[in-house]
Design an enzyme around this catalytic site. Sequence first.
Site, PDB file in Angstrom:
ATOM      1  CE  LYS A 170      -2.963   3.130   2.208  1.00 39.17           C
ATOM      2  NZ  LYS A 170      -3.204   3.838   3.468  1.00 39.17           N
ATOM      3  CG  ASP A 189      -7.102   1.821   2.676  1.00 37.66           C
ATOM      4  OD1 ASP A 189      -8.096   1.556   1.949  1.00 37.66           O
ATOM      5  OD2 ASP A 189      -6.889   2.966   3.126  1.00 37.66           O
TER       6      ASP A 189
END
Length: 243
Positions: A170, A189
């Site tokens: 991420k 996420d």
Amino acid sequence: GRPTGAAKPHSAETDQILRDYFQLDVGLQALYRTWGAADPLFREVADDFPGVRVLRQDPVECLLSFICTSNNHISRITAMIERLCQAFGRRLCCLDGQPFHAFPSLSALTGADAEAQLRALGFGYRAKFVSGSARAVAEGIGAEGLCRLRAAPYAEARRVLCALPGVGTKVADCVCLMALDKAEAVPVDTHVWRIARQRYGAALGGKSLTPRAHQEIGDFFRGLWGSHAGWAQAVLFCADLRK
């Protein structure tokens, strides 16, 4: 006031700095039309959020700042970055009694006591990753090499970033999107994962956000929105923040 000895930028130079930082050469209206034609959910929110742009940030600043976002919230992240700049960055000026500091250089964060100083500033376990990544970049590809990743393929840039301490998929995607010109990068996420599953009905990712799940969800949105998928996702993110 400007730092002592700083030259006043010419208007053309200032214009170019702003055009680069806000990526004003990207034709946003045409992208909005393309995204809206492909995605009814995008059309629902587009009129309320016109002109959402992804900033083209400095790669070092972007990388080290996003390492600080792990298990964190916006107000705390903001305070941490401010303390980081005050402790390690060069003082730029003072406006209305408020001092402003530059983001620290890599060399400022690679000292033997940098990690201990960061822990004292409240960085917790992130102190090891901030100082460790700063050292890895400084001793490896350097700030210039990090910037050159703008010309590398997306997969290669992400691979290099994920090899750094504290950088997962991420964070790597955030840096790719916001500093390395990878408009197709979609940072994933749990929030984005939930959007994909609940609002788009995409059965992706199994029961946890593994690297494979990140790839599948990113590929899903790239297939839907195209080469600037990360920009389109930023618009939806803004809409969900309002909610």
